[in-house]
Enzyme design. Structure first.
Site, PDB file in Angstrom:
ATOM      1  CG  ASP A  49      -2.237   1.484   1.240  1.00 47.89           C
ATOM      2  OD1 ASP A  49      -2.502   1.261   0.648  1.00 47.89           O
ATOM      3  OD2 ASP A  49      -1.317   2.280   1.822  1.00 47.89           O
ATOM      4  CE1 TYR A  54       0.737   7.457   2.733  1.00 45.02           C
ATOM      5  CE2 TYR A  54       1.307   5.824   2.227  1.00 45.02           C
ATOM      6  CZ  TYR A  54      -0.099   5.867   2.765  1.00 45.02           C
ATOM      7  OH  TYR A  54      -0.595   6.180   2.922  1.00 45.02           O
ATOM      8  CE  LYS A  79      -3.857   5.136   0.432  1.00 45.23           C
ATOM      9  NZ  LYS A  79      -1.879   4.595   0.695  1.00 45.23           N
ATOM     10  CG  HIS A 112      -4.355   9.662   0.310  1.00 46.83           C
ATOM     11  ND1 HIS A 112      -3.230   9.796   0.371  1.00 46.83           N
ATOM     12  CD2 HIS A 112      -4.781   9.296   1.837  1.00 46.83           C
ATOM     13  CE1 HIS A 112      -2.473   9.593   1.205  1.00 46.83           C
ATOM     14  NE2 HIS A 112      -3.407   8.996   1.990  1.00 46.83           N
TER      15      HIS A 112
HETATM   16  P1  NDP Z   1       0.158   0.904  12.393  1.00 48.03           P
HETATM   17  O1  NDP Z   1      -0.748   0.895  13.111  1.00 48.03           O
HETATM   18  O2  NDP Z   1       0.794  -0.008  11.142  1.00 48.03           O
HETATM   19  O3  NDP Z   1       1.464   1.048  13.053  1.00 48.03           O
HETATM   20  C1  NDP Z   1       2.774   1.281  12.595  1.00 48.03           C
HETATM   21  C2  NDP Z   1       3.642   1.280  13.875  1.00 48.03           C
HETATM   22  O4  NDP Z   1       3.764  -0.335  14.421  1.00 48.03           O
HETATM   23  C3  NDP Z   1       4.575   1.887  13.450  1.00 48.03           C
HETATM   24  O5  NDP Z   1       5.499   2.047  14.503  1.00 48.03           O
HETATM   25  C4  NDP Z   1       6.262  -0.030  14.013  1.00 48.03           C
HETATM   26  O6  NDP Z   1       6.995   0.252  14.099  1.00 48.03           O
HETATM   27  C5  NDP Z   1       4.652  -0.455  14.935  1.00 48.03           C
HETATM   28  N1  NDP Z   1       4.591  -1.997  14.593  1.00 48.03           N
HETATM   29  C6  NDP Z   1       4.649  -2.259  13.370  1.00 48.03           C
HETATM   30  N2  NDP Z   1       4.450  -3.996  13.552  1.00 48.03           N
HETATM   31  C7  NDP Z   1       4.909  -3.869  15.082  1.00 48.03           C
HETATM   32  C8  NDP Z   1       4.724  -5.313  15.575  1.00 48.03           C
HETATM   33  N3  NDP Z   1       4.580  -6.528  15.486  1.00 48.03           N
HETATM   34  N4  NDP Z   1       4.620  -5.163  17.347  1.00 48.03           N
HETATM   35  C9  NDP Z   1       4.764  -4.343  17.284  1.00 48.03           C
HETATM   36  N5  NDP Z   1       4.482  -2.769  16.874  1.00 48.03           N
HETATM   37  C10 NDP Z   1       4.381  -2.653  15.676  1.00 48.03           C
HETATM   38  O7  NDP Z   1       0.447   2.531  11.716  1.00 48.03           O
HETATM   39  P2  NDP Z   1       0.624   2.830  10.110  1.00 48.03           P
HETATM   40  O8  NDP Z   1       0.698   4.671  10.160  1.00 48.03           O
HETATM   41  O9  NDP Z   1       1.767   2.939   9.516  1.00 48.03           O
HETATM   42  O10 NDP Z   1      -0.184   2.477   8.958  1.00 48.03           O
HETATM   43  C11 NDP Z   1      -0.317   1.454   7.944  1.00 48.03           C
HETATM   44  C12 NDP Z   1      -0.092   2.469   6.768  1.00 48.03           C
HETATM   45  O11 NDP Z   1      -1.621   2.312   6.604  1.00 48.03           O
HETATM   46  C13 NDP Z   1       0.949   2.971   6.351  1.00 48.03           C
HETATM   47  O12 NDP Z   1       1.740   2.609   5.904  1.00 48.03           O
HETATM   48  C14 NDP Z   1       0.195   3.339   4.935  1.00 48.03           C
HETATM   49  O13 NDP Z   1       0.475   2.141   3.798  1.00 48.03           O
HETATM   50  C15 NDP Z   1      -1.343   3.536   5.697  1.00 48.03           C
HETATM   51  N6  NDP Z   1      -1.989   4.872   5.823  1.00 48.03           N
HETATM   52  C16 NDP Z   1      -3.013   5.346   5.119  1.00 48.03           C
HETATM   53  C17 NDP Z   1      -3.769   6.563   5.353  1.00 48.03           C
HETATM   54  C18 NDP Z   1      -4.973   7.092   4.788  1.00 48.03           C
HETATM   55  O14 NDP Z   1      -5.026   8.221   4.896  1.00 48.03           O
HETATM   56  N7  NDP Z   1      -5.810   6.245   3.818  1.00 48.03           N
HETATM   57  C19 NDP Z   1      -2.945   7.370   6.894  1.00 48.03           C
HETATM   58  C20 NDP Z   1      -2.082   6.529   7.380  1.00 48.03           C
HETATM   59  C21 NDP Z   1      -1.393   5.762   7.052  1.00 48.03           C
HETATM   60  P3  NDP Z   1       7.828  -0.221  13.032  1.00 48.03           P
HETATM   61  O15 NDP Z   1       8.343   0.310  11.503  1.00 48.03           O
HETATM   62  O16 NDP Z   1       9.529  -0.043  14.351  1.00 48.03           O
HETATM   63  O17 NDP Z   1       8.405  -1.502  13.017  1.00 48.03           O
END
Ligand code: NDP
Length: 293
Positions: A49, A54, A79, A112
């Site tokens: 995604d 980004y 997006k 988006h």
């Molecule tokens: P998430 O809920 O996926 O959380 C990500 C965070 O959790 C990171 O800090 C990561 O740290 C940590 N994490 C990941 N796996 C684990 C685990 N198993 N245990 C503990 N911590 C963990 O939030 P995101 O903001 O990244 O959202 C996911 C995706 O959604 C984005 O990457 C994007 O593609 C999409 N998105 C879409 C939006 C929209 O408006 N359409 C807005 C925001 C996001 P680390 O990397 O250090 O592991």
């Protein structure tokens, strides 16, 4: 539940999409992206995604190419930026994303944010319909659209949206909106599926004890299955028919996050997790968010 079929969903236009993918927001270009994509592909991820916003589409395209996986084996989603919702601008923005990713078609393209104050998302939808009809994208959808915005799309569209990507997790279950989407043939897809990054996009970080992954009910369920809390949350999402795209740049967590297809939460456990909802939105409110970035 057949775990093989269960890993895919069929969208309303007949194409198949993985239930779980890798979110790539904030994964840095270079070695971090390469390691993330290689680990993801090795462990079975096929959905990636992305978004123009980004600013790492080039890194994703390069990492996929270096990995060598066949184009038709992956499902790439991107997006349209909020600033590009006018018809011609949207077509140009799509072209730019394709060039940056180094692809000649996309699997999915989403608007988006609705940015309702600007009232241009219906025009953007016409552009997405054109791209779909011309075969540049296999499925088109929405992100952050609420019932009133979706109604407007249905009032003018020739091709209905197949997905709505929304902030969603056990603290923000948005059941009425998910039901509305389901009743209109739209799959819900969760962003912030694990409760989001420790440092939110704006404001102060949540205190540790208030973070989703520290919830005691989830912890208790995780101990029963010998899984982590993150795995329980992601399993709740896929069992709730929510497509989910957790982000991690850490190989061990990328592996952990897809290792959720070998157990099944009971009806009682699903109910317990549903009742954790506290309408806790960490990201912007789509009814009032109008930033043209
Ligand atoms: P998430 O809920 O996926 O959380 C990500 C965070 O959790 C990171 O800090 C990561 O740290 C940590 N994490 C990941 N796996 C684990 C685990 N198993 N245990 C503990 N911590 C963990 O939030 P995101 O903001 O990244 O959202 C996911 C995706 O959604 C984005 O990457 C994007 O593609 C999409 N998105 C879409 C939006 C929209 O408006 N359409 C807005 C925001 C996001 P680390 O990397 O250090 O592991």
């Amino acid at each position: 539940m057949d775990s093989k079929d269960f890993k895919m969903v069929t969208l309303s236009n007949g194409i198949q999409m993985p239930r779980l993918g890798l979110g790539v927001m904030f994964i840095e270009e270079g070695q971090e992206m390469q390691n993330a994509i290689d680990t993801a592909i090795d462990t079975g991820y096929r959905l990636f995604d992305n978004a123009a916003l980004y600013e790492n589409e080039a890194a994703v395209g390069k990492a996929l190419k270096n990995n060598g996986i066949k184009r038709e084996e992956v499902f790439i989603s991107s997006k349209l930026r909020n600033s590009e919702q006018k018809y011609e601008k949207a077509l140009k923005a799509f072209d730019l994303s394709m060039k940056t990713l180094g692809l000649d078609y996309l699997d999915m393209y989403l608007i988006h944010w609705p940015c309702p104050e600007h009232d241009t998302y219906c025009e953007a939808w016409k552009a997405l319909e054109h791209l779909y009809k011309e075969g540049y994208v296999r499925a088109i959808g929405l992100s952050n659209f609420q019932e009133n915005h979706i109604d407007k799309i249905f009032g003018m569209c020739e091709i209905p949206p197949v997905i709505n990507q929304l902030e969603c997790n056990p603290y923000l279950t948005i059941e009425p909106l998910r039901k509305y989407c389901h009743d209109h043939g739209i799959w819900s897809e969760a962003w912030f599926p694990l409760g989001g990054p420790a440092q939110p996009l704006e404001g102060e970080p949540l205190p540790e004890e208030e973070r989703l992954l520290n919830n005691p009910v989830l912890k208790e369920i995780s101990e029963k299955y010998n899984k982590t809390v993150a795995q329980i949350v992601l399993r709740w999402e896929v069992q709730s028919d929510i497509i989910t795209i957790p982000k991690s740049s850490k190989p061990h967590r990328i592996k952990e996050n897809i290792d959720i297809f070998d157990f099944c939460l009971s009806r009682d456990e699903m109910q317990k997790i549903n009742s954790l909802n506290r309408d806790l939105r960490i990201g912007p409110d789509p009814q009032t968010f109008n930033l043209l970035f």
